[in-house]
Design a protein around this motif. Structure first.
Motif: not given
Lengths: 242, 166
Positions: A105-126
């Motif tokens: 969505v224009p002017y929105s923010f993509t929280f999945t474009s932040h490595i700390v967010v995706t890494f936290a998710l991936a780390f929890i899964i790992f």
């Protein structure tokens, strides 16, 4: 023209300091979109199922389709034992999917474009999957690092490779999603910048941006799918080793 | 690159936990069980409907078989009745015909008997008349009395010769 990376900047909306050390946990634009994703997913699922009709309406049908999609994915990759982890896998899929799509969505923010967010998710899964493997198999879980049928002389070579590939799982899982989102949004921004710069001829990059937006929506869905199916595969590995 | 600024890590992780965990709980405890129960109810309903349909189908088939059996029985019964009636009619007709034939035969026999009686009587009376006639004719032609016995013998011999030629 603003920097293509400007869209990834985090601005506090409500500043919050936590504890004596003054850890900054301000409510930011990133947090806003996480909350939005949570509210939208909950609304989509809970309100969609509020009538719980035998013959579903459109909304209920969509909610059931999301359920069925992930349930089938989990059954195909893990099997019947995977049902216990369905709520988690489903939540991961919806959270990543809505994070990616809200970012379109224009002017929105993509929280999945932040490595700390995706890494936290991936780390929890790992971590979760590793704990699951040890709970299921005890120390036998280490046999996962030895592919079946390996000749003994190959052990010193293969075991380090397997261990490294296992340990790099959270990194590859998180970087894949983060890099896709980062690259897509940056590219969109860069090309959008040419629209003004080229004046009348800006129609060409504009058309390209429109086409690329379609592609980015596809990638948003695809990366959510990839993230989820890899989660399923990791769960399968932990449950069945090889 | 804003992603690599460690100062925003705590807030991101804090809000990720604060949104992801409640979302997980909502999905786990509320949303997904509803979908599961609806899908199970739907499957149960479909199974029940299919079972009901197969029961009804078996019922319909047995009723059809019953109906066909009843129809066959009724047809057989009707055939028997028709045959019986035809037989009765035919018997009655035969009996009637035989009775009529017998009656006609009796009547014929009676008529024949009467005819022969009449014939005999006529012949007898012819004999009487002939006697008288012979007596009278003899008296007139021969001029003498001819006894009754003589006349009768003559007539009888004549009759006998006539009967012989006949």
């Amino acid at each position: 023209m603003a920097s293509p990376l400007h869209q990834f900047e985090i601005h506090p909306i409500i500043p919050i300091q936590l504890g004596d050390a003054g850890v900054d946990v301000s409510f930011t634009n990133s947090a806003l979109f996480m909350v939005l994703a949570m509210v939208l997913i909950s609304g989509f699922m809970v309100l969609g199922m509020r009538r719980s009709a035998i013959v579903p309406g459109r909304w209920q049908c969509a909610a059931e389709m999301a359920y069925e999609f992930i349930a089938n994915m989990l059954r195909d990759t893990v099997g019947q034992e995977g049902r216990k982890y369905f709520p988690f896998v489903f939540t991961v899929f919806m959270f990543v999917l809505f994070g990616n799509l809200l970012g379109m969505v224009p002017y929105s923010f993509t929280f999945t474009s932040h490595i700390v967010v995706t890494f936290a998710l991936a780390f929890i899964i790992f971590v979760g999957v590793t704990i699951l493997g040890f709970v299921k198999h005890g120390f036998h879980f280490f046999s996962f690092f030895v592919p079946p049928g390996t000749p003994l002389p190959m052990y010193p070579l293969l075991i380090p490779i397997e261990v490294i590939s296992y340990l790099s799982r959270p990194i590859s899982l998180s970087v894949r999603l983060f890099a896709n989102m980062l690259a897509g949004h940056t590219l969109l921004k860069v090309i959008a910048g040419f629209v003004w710069a080229l004046g009348v001829f800006g129609i060409l990059p504009l058309a390209f941006v429109v086409a690329l937006t379609g592609l980015e929506i596809l990638i948003a869905c695809l990366q959510a799918y990839v993230f989820t199916i890899l989660t399923c595969l990791y769960i399968n590995d932990a449950l069945h080793l090889h | 690159m804003p992603q690599l600024d460690p100062s925003v890590f705590p807030t991101q992780l804090f809000w990720l936990a604060l949104t992801f965990i409640p979302l997980y709980l909502i999905m786990w405890k509320s949303a997904l069980p509803r979908v599961t129960s609806v899908r199970e109810a739907r499957r149960a309903r479909i199974d029940a409907d299919l079972e009901k349909a197969s029961t009804l189908r078996a019922e319909a088939e047995s009723s059809l078989a019953d109906y066909e059996k009843t129809m066959a029985n009724a047809a057989a019964k009707a055939q028997a009745t028709i045959r019986e009636a035809a037989q009765k009619t035919a018997d009655a007709a035969t009996a009637q015909r035989e009775e009529l034939a017998e009656k006609l035969e009796n009547q014929t026999a009676e008529a024949e008997r009467r005819i022969s009686e009449e014939k005999d009587r006529a012949l007898a009376s012819i004999g009487g008349i002939s006697n008288d006639l012979t007596q009278a004719a003899g008296a007139r032609l021969l001029g003498g009395d001819i006894s009754v016995d003589e006349a009768k013998a003559a007539v009888d011999s004549a009759l006998a010769s006539a009967g012989g030629t006949q």
